[in-house]
Scaffold this motif. Structure first.
Motif, short mmCIF file in Angstrom:
data_model
loop_
_atom_site.label_atom_id
_atom_site.label_comp_id
_atom_site.label_asym_id
_atom_site.label_seq_id
_atom_site.Cartn_x
_atom_site.Cartn_y
_atom_site.Cartn_z
N VAL A 256 0.80 -1.08 -0.12
CA VAL A 256 0.04 -0.07 0.01
C VAL A 256 0.81 1.34 -0.13
N LEU A 257 0.95 1.94 -1.28
CA LEU A 257 1.72 3.22 -1.31
C LEU A 257 1.04 4.11 -2.58
N HIS A 258 1.54 5.36 -2.52
CA HIS A 258 0.84 6.24 -3.62
C HIS A 258 1.82 6.02 -4.88
N SER A 259 3.20 6.16 -4.83
CA SER A 259 4.05 5.90 -6.06
C SER A 259 5.35 5.35 -5.68
N PRO A 260 5.82 4.41 -6.23
CA PRO A 260 6.95 3.48 -5.61
C PRO A 260 8.00 4.25 -5.77
N GLY A 261 8.35 5.20 -6.58
CA GLY A 261 9.84 5.84 -6.79
C GLY A 261 10.02 6.92 -5.67
N PHE A 262 8.89 7.85 -5.62
CA PHE A 262 9.35 9.00 -4.69
C PHE A 262 8.23 9.33 -3.70
N ASP A 263 6.94 9.05 -3.84
CA ASP A 263 5.83 9.24 -2.89
C ASP A 263 5.38 7.87 -2.31
#
Length: 379
Positions: free
Chosen positions: A149-156
């Protein structure tokens, strides 16, 4: 403890609720007043409250933690509007349920069947190249196989809860302690895009099967209000809700309802086995005349106000957003909230579920959910 019948018990708290839910919120920035009703649609006298007559507040990106300063500057350099939009942090899920009285949550989910795919995000690597970056929570959990569960893997990538399994456990722990709660709605977005490495996996049949297995691994089937339960003896979901709506609240307290945020390819793949979602756990947002139509996602209550009103009148459950990108909070502008209320949408989502010192003219609030005798609520 002596139990009254469902009808008499329901009528008592319904009467109490009616007396408490007509109230006014000053729209500070506009100098006008909006009357907020606690129901999306007022029950007829003597009728028990139906699920589609609720009006519930929830959070957008319910797991989200704002990026640390270094990564935030990287994002701002490439996409200033996105950097502003994601500059918010939500409380842990259990606090949203308990202290804020929220009853619907949004979770962005990525496949990670082998584990470790999101353990070393690019933003963290770049921060490490110029100095000591803030530590990444959940390293152990991120290394394990399972839906993340996360918003965006690289930065957010910062999150209050690392896995879908952990998020569901947190919801279930609160639910177990407060069995009289109205259904809790979980809007699940199945994501497979990224602006930076690593490249996420697509949501194929294997991933969809893992999704349902993860849900059933935490919540027993009887604690889930699923499409089969709504359809009952009708041929389609559309027929079941047409002009009638969803079942009575009282019969489904203590349960969760899973909603799919996706439209397009992933949703269509989920519908391949049955166009009425037979045997499935999640409701999908489809066209109003589709056999699986019971839930609708209409995120813009201003442009879509009249359509939402028609959908609500037809018995559908509608989710909308009362703000987006922190634009309305930044202006102290509650007009979008006002339109969401007058549209009749039942699930209202916000990025700012409690007062924020950065946005002194902006506050979103609704009456507490009805009839939760043992459920804590800070509102």
């Amino acid at each position: 403890m002596t139990h009254r019948s469902t009808r008499s018990h329901g009528c008592q708290w319904l009467a109490d609720w009616r007396r408490s839910v007509s109230w006014c919120v000053p729209l500070v920035a506009l100098g006008v007043v909006v009357t907020i009703q606690g129901f999306a649609a007022e029950p007829l006298p003597g009728d028990a409250l139906r699920i589609n007559q609720l009006r519930l507040l929830g959070t957008h990106n319910s797991y989200h933690i704002a990026p640390d300063p270094f990564v935030a500057r990287l994002i701002e350099g490439a996409a200033p509007a996105e950097a502003r939009a994601i500059d918010c942090t939500q409380r842990p899920i259990s606090e949203q349920l308990d202290q804020l009285g929220l009853r619907h949550l949004e979770l962005d989910c990525y496949r990670d069947p082998d584990g470790g795919l999101f353990s070393t995000p690019l933003g963290l690597h770049l921060a490490g190249a110029v100095g000591q970056p803030p530590p990444l929570q959940w390293q152990g959990e991120l290394a394990e196989p399972g839906i993340k569960v996360l918003h965006s893997p690289g930065f957010d990538f910062r999150t209050t809860v690392p896995t879908l399994h952990a998020a569901l456990h947190e919801v279930k722990g609160w639910s177990d302690a407060h069995p009289r709660h109205v259904p809790i709605f979980l809007l699940i977005e199945l994501k497979s895009d990224a602006f930076a490495p690593p490249q996420p996996l697509p949501w194929n049949d294997e991933g969809l099967a893992e999704l349902e297995a993860t849900i059933l691994g935490v919540f027993p089937r009887e604690r889930i209000l699923a499409p089969d339960d709504i359809r009952g003896g009708r041929a389609t979901l559309r027929e079941a809700v047409d002009g009638v709506g969803w079942p009575e609240v009282e019969a489904h307290r203590g349960k969760i309802v899973c909603l799919m945020d996706n439209v397009g390819v992933v949703r269509d793949a989920y519908l391949v086995g049955s166009d009425v979602l037979a045997g499935r756990l999640l409701f999908t947002s489809v066209a109003p005349d589709h056999p699986a139509a019971a839930f609708m996602k209409r995120n813009d209550p201003q442009a879509g106000h009249d359509e939402i009103r028609r959908l609500v009148d037809a018995g559908f459950l509608v989710r909308t957003r009362v703000d987006a990108g922190l634009e309305e909070p930044g202006r102290g502008d509650l007009r979008r909230f006002e339109r969401a209320l007058s549209s009749g949408a039942q699930l209202l989502s916000t990025d700012i579920p409690e007062p924020d010192a950065r946005f002194p003219g902006y506050r979103i609030t609704l009456p507490a959910p009805p009839g939760e005798d043992d459920a804590a609520s800070g509102r």
